[in-house]
Design a protein around this motif. Structure first.
Motif, PDB file in Angstrom:
ATOM      1  N   TYR A 146      43.157  81.625  80.164  1.00  0.00           N
ATOM      2  CA  TYR A 146      43.741  82.300  81.178  1.00  0.00           C
ATOM      3  C   TYR A 146      43.570  83.938  80.795  1.00  0.00           C
ATOM      4  O   TYR A 146      43.564  84.705  81.732  1.00  0.00           O
ATOM      5  CB  TYR A 146      45.293  82.196  81.229  1.00  0.00           C
ATOM      6  CG  TYR A 146      45.747  80.986  82.215  1.00  0.00           C
ATOM      7  CD1 TYR A 146      46.221  81.568  83.589  1.00  0.00           C
ATOM      8  CD2 TYR A 146      45.395  79.620  81.964  1.00  0.00           C
ATOM      9  CE1 TYR A 146      46.538  80.554  84.564  1.00  0.00           C
ATOM     10  CE2 TYR A 146      45.901  78.610  82.918  1.00  0.00           C
ATOM     11  CZ  TYR A 146      46.479  79.148  84.009  1.00  0.00           C
ATOM     12  OH  TYR A 146      46.786  77.987  84.903  1.00  0.00           O
ATOM     13  N   TRP A 147      43.746  84.114  79.551  1.00  0.00           N
ATOM     14  CA  TRP A 147      43.363  85.493  79.054  1.00  0.00           C
ATOM     15  C   TRP A 147      42.155  86.067  79.275  1.00  0.00           C
ATOM     16  O   TRP A 147      41.966  87.045  79.901  1.00  0.00           O
ATOM     17  CB  TRP A 147      43.643  85.752  77.613  1.00  0.00           C
ATOM     18  CG  TRP A 147      43.418  86.938  77.132  1.00  0.00           C
ATOM     19  CD1 TRP A 147      44.229  88.074  76.904  1.00  0.00           C
ATOM     20  CD2 TRP A 147      42.326  87.408  76.296  1.00  0.00           C
ATOM     21  NE1 TRP A 147      43.503  89.169  76.429  1.00  0.00           N
ATOM     22  CE2 TRP A 147      42.136  88.746  75.985  1.00  0.00           C
ATOM     23  CE3 TRP A 147      40.923  86.616  76.267  1.00  0.00           C
ATOM     24  CZ2 TRP A 147      41.222  89.471  75.388  1.00  0.00           C
ATOM     25  CZ3 TRP A 147      39.919  87.300  75.625  1.00  0.00           C
ATOM     26  CH2 TRP A 147      40.143  88.755  75.324  1.00  0.00           C
ATOM     27  N   LYS A 150      41.526  86.965  83.102  1.00  0.00           N
ATOM     28  CA  LYS A 150      42.242  87.994  83.540  1.00  0.00           C
ATOM     29  C   LYS A 150      41.541  89.312  82.717  1.00  0.00           C
ATOM     30  O   LYS A 150      41.055  90.209  83.790  1.00  0.00           O
ATOM     31  CB  LYS A 150      43.778  88.279  83.029  1.00  0.00           C
ATOM     32  CG  LYS A 150      44.243  89.602  83.537  1.00  0.00           C
ATOM     33  CD  LYS A 150      45.680  89.615  82.892  1.00  0.00           C
ATOM     34  CE  LYS A 150      46.372  90.655  83.666  1.00  0.00           C
ATOM     35  NZ  LYS A 150      47.794  90.812  83.507  1.00  0.00           N
ATOM     36  N   ARG A 159      34.323  85.046  86.525  1.00  0.00           N
ATOM     37  CA  ARG A 159      35.639  84.505  86.342  1.00  0.00           C
ATOM     38  C   ARG A 159      35.558  83.010  86.100  1.00  0.00           C
ATOM     39  O   ARG A 159      34.597  82.400  86.090  1.00  0.00           O
ATOM     40  CB  ARG A 159      36.374  84.635  87.631  1.00  0.00           C
ATOM     41  CG  ARG A 159      36.366  86.173  88.160  1.00  0.00           C
ATOM     42  CD  ARG A 159      37.656  86.879  87.142  1.00  0.00           C
ATOM     43  NE  ARG A 159      38.856  86.117  87.512  1.00  0.00           N
ATOM     44  CZ  ARG A 159      39.485  86.225  88.547  1.00  0.00           C
ATOM     45  NH1 ARG A 159      39.290  87.198  89.585  1.00  0.00           N
ATOM     46  NH2 ARG A 159      40.816  85.760  88.542  1.00  0.00           N
ATOM     47  N   HIS A 181      51.146  82.682  82.542  1.00  0.00           N
ATOM     48  CA  HIS A 181      51.652  83.312  83.772  1.00  0.00           C
ATOM     49  C   HIS A 181      52.800  84.325  83.408  1.00  0.00           C
ATOM     50  O   HIS A 181      52.654  85.484  83.995  1.00  0.00           O
ATOM     51  CB  HIS A 181      52.313  82.182  84.464  1.00  0.00           C
ATOM     52  CG  HIS A 181      51.389  81.246  85.055  1.00  0.00           C
ATOM     53  ND1 HIS A 181      51.581  79.932  85.730  1.00  0.00           N
ATOM     54  CD2 HIS A 181      50.018  81.125  85.096  1.00  0.00           C
ATOM     55  CE1 HIS A 181      50.757  79.276  85.836  1.00  0.00           C
ATOM     56  NE2 HIS A 181      49.556  80.043  85.859  1.00  0.00           N
ATOM     57  N   HIS A 186      49.264  86.831  85.028  1.00  0.00           N
ATOM     58  CA  HIS A 186      48.028  86.088  85.732  1.00  0.00           C
ATOM     59  C   HIS A 186      48.334  85.050  86.383  1.00  0.00           C
ATOM     60  O   HIS A 186      49.061  84.124  85.954  1.00  0.00           O
ATOM     61  CB  HIS A 186      46.964  86.050  84.607  1.00  0.00           C
ATOM     62  CG  HIS A 186      45.728  85.848  85.494  1.00  0.00           C
ATOM     63  ND1 HIS A 186      45.142  86.435  86.172  1.00  0.00           N
ATOM     64  CD2 HIS A 186      44.762  84.956  85.041  1.00  0.00           C
ATOM     65  CE1 HIS A 186      43.796  86.096  86.610  1.00  0.00           C
ATOM     66  NE2 HIS A 186      43.681  85.035  85.763  1.00  0.00           N
ATOM     67  N   LYS A 187      48.192  84.818  87.737  1.00  0.00           N
ATOM     68  CA  LYS A 187      48.170  83.733  88.719  1.00  0.00           C
ATOM     69  C   LYS A 187      49.679  83.508  88.627  1.00  0.00           C
ATOM     70  O   LYS A 187      50.205  82.423  88.863  1.00  0.00           O
ATOM     71  CB  LYS A 187      47.477  82.616  88.085  1.00  0.00           C
ATOM     72  CG  LYS A 187      46.084  82.733  87.622  1.00  0.00           C
ATOM     73  CD  LYS A 187      45.261  82.820  88.979  1.00  0.00           C
ATOM     74  CE  LYS A 187      43.599  82.904  88.757  1.00  0.00           C
ATOM     75  NZ  LYS A 187      42.961  82.851  90.193  1.00  0.00           N
TER      76      LYS A 187
END
Length: 224
Positions: A146-147, A150, A159, A181, A186-187
């Protein structure tokens, strides 16, 4: 008058009542002859937004004396019409209820159940003890994914596919995704993504519970 630009049609006035020079445009000039530097003038001072003082109704002092006297005063105009329209169009910074982050307690409660199933599964012999460090490593990897996604979004780079993020959550990395999150923001407000996220988390916990508790579930025997 300390400056006059004939080509551009504007000039500046220095007044003892003002620290700054006052701008005026040719359309505000009321004299019969063209403006000239060092000419003594009278005017009305106004303030328009943040643009500084401005002179209106500018005319030679002799013309002012010959015409009906009008008081010279500063007229405060806090905002122009454009500024008022901008203020009306600018939305409030306060987040609407639909954009606010969801409550944390459902995720934390589900994590408590998930942790209990892992520990219980190892204690009951339904899972190998290797599942505990594997789950920890998987969640760290999910958080990193995730990091990285972003960071790529802010840099305009390639991405990470959403299916990949959901796949990590389905395998058991959904707690790490939840912390991403909350911490990375993010998201965290994309409703379609979060709906799939909660689906993968629910399926994973349900499958884990089924496997750990299967021997104790009241499943009727098949009649031959």
């Amino acid at each position: 008058m300390v400056r006059w630009d004939e080509a551009k049609g504007f000039g500046f006035i220095q007044s003892p009542q003002s620290n700054a020079q006052l701008f005026f445009h040719v359309r505000d000039w009321r004299g019969t002859a063209a403006p000239a530097v060092s000419q003594r003038v009278s005017f009305e001072e106004i303030h328009v937004g943040s643009k500084g003082p401005r002179a209106m109704d500018v005319r030679p002092e002799n013309d002012r004396a010959a015409s009906p006297a009008q008081p010279r005063q500063a007229v405060a105009r806090p905002t122009t019409q454009h500024s008022q329209q901008h203020q009306r169009k600018t939305p409030s910074r306060r987040a609407s209820p639909s954009r606010q982050a969801p409550a944390a307690w459902p995720a934390l409660l589900l994590m408590l159940v998930w942790t209990g199933l892992l520990v219980g599964g190892v204690a009951l012999g339904r899972l190998s003890w290797l599942f505990l460090p594997a789950a920890f490593i998987l969640n760290l990897g999910t958080f990193f994914a995730y990091w990285q996604d972003k960071y790529a979004a802010t840099q305009g780079q390639w991405r990470t596919a959403e299916d990949t993020l959901h796949g990590l959550g389905l395998l058991g990395g959904w707690p790490g995704a939840w912390f991403a999150h909350q911490i990375l923001r993010h998201k965290s407000t994309k409703q379609a993504f979060r709906s799939v996220y909660w689906g993968t988390a629910s399926i994973h916990v349900a499958a884990l519970a089924l496997w750990v508790l299967l021997p104790w579930l009241p499943i009727p025997a098949l009649n031959h």
